[in-house]
Write a protein that holds these residues in place. Structure first.
Motif: not given
Length: 277
Positions: A8-10, A26-30, A36-42, A60-67
């Motif tokens: 997911l890209l935010s 901010v790039l959010v991936v979902c 995977g968790t947010t921390a594991e994906a960082q 650009l920054a990026a985060v992963y949201e698992p749910s």
């Protein structure tokens, strides 16, 4: 869409005060149901963001949201302007989040368009009418409209008594189906490809497959991201396979790149989803 840390890209956009550092996108991936968790994906998120930022000329920054819940919450925030999400997530939240698709994601070792497969005990069901009282388990179970529509609508309407449940425990679900429980398992393309390796694979069969569908969608959120910035990000992600840093970033997310949207496939998925709802 199943990524090493799915999707997911935010994108964060603000008007900075004079002399302040540039606003960071901010790039959010979902992709709900992926591991995977947010921390594991960082680490993978950081590598992807750095590669895109370098090519786009944008911070650009990026985060992963698992749910699903976390992804929706993030995209509803004022700092979210774009998204890269699985197709079930996109179809469920396209309207309420104002998602506007730009590209489709291609997973490593997979075709540009994927088929979903419904797996049951061999000989258990020849048609949807054979499934009253069944439970369909799937990583896409958070979006019942996707399961009943784009994934299985071409096979026929599922009985109203069929329960659609989200589950990431694919192996145990397949064991239950093979044992004869009233369980069916909806698999994405990558999961189906691994089916033959199971010791009890001979007890299972694919009862139905979806039409070819995009695995994941890169979209902007409403008009939050200026057209010039959106075009720069789009061009950057499409160019990632052309350099080592981009290739490494894609590999970290189990992807090979992005392609123009298959508008016909997406339109068919939208229509099927609307019909199932």
């Amino acid at each position: 869409m199943r990524l090493a840390v799915p999707a997911l890209l935010s994108v964060l956009l603000a008007s900075p005060p004079a002399l302040a550092a540039p606003a960071k996108h901010v790039l959010v991936v979902c992709s709900p149901g992926s591991p995977g968790t947010t921390a594991e994906a960082q680490p993978a998120m950081d590598a992807f963001a750095a590669a895109v930022s370098s090519r786009a000329g944008l911070p650009l920054a990026a985060v992963y949201e698992p749910s699903e819940e976390a992804g929706v919450s993030r995209l509803r925030g004022k700092d979210a302007d774009a998204a890269m999400v699985s197709l079930p997530f996109f179809l469920k939240h396209e309207r309420d989040l104002g998602l506007r698709p730009r590209l489709q994601a291609v997973q490593k070792g997979r075709p540009a368009l994927e088929r979903w497969a419904l797996v049951l005990k061999k000989g258990r069901a020849a048609s949807p009418a054979s499934l009253p009282g069944f439970t369909v388990l799937s990583s896409a179970g958070f979006a019942p409209g996707f399961v009943r529509g784009p994934a299985l609508g071409g096979w026929g309407p599922l009985p109203a008594s069929v329960r659609v449940v989200q589950s990431g425990a694919v192996l145990s679900a397949l064991r239950r189906a093979a044992a004869g429980e009233p369980v069916a398992v909806l698999l994405d393309g990558a999961q189906e490809a691994a089916l033959a390796s199971l010791p009890f694979a001979a007890d299972l069969e694919v009862a139905a497959r979806s039409a070819p569908l995009p695995a994941g969608v890169l979209a902007v959120v409403g008009a939050r991201l200026p057209s010039r910035s959106a075009a720069a990000v789009e061009s950057a992600v499409r160019g990632l396979p052309s350099d080592p840093a981009g290739q490494e970033a894609l590999a970290g997310m189990q992807m090979t790149g992005f392609e123009p949207l298959d508008e016909k496939a997406l339109a068919g998925a939208r229509k099927a989803y609307a019909g199932a709802r």
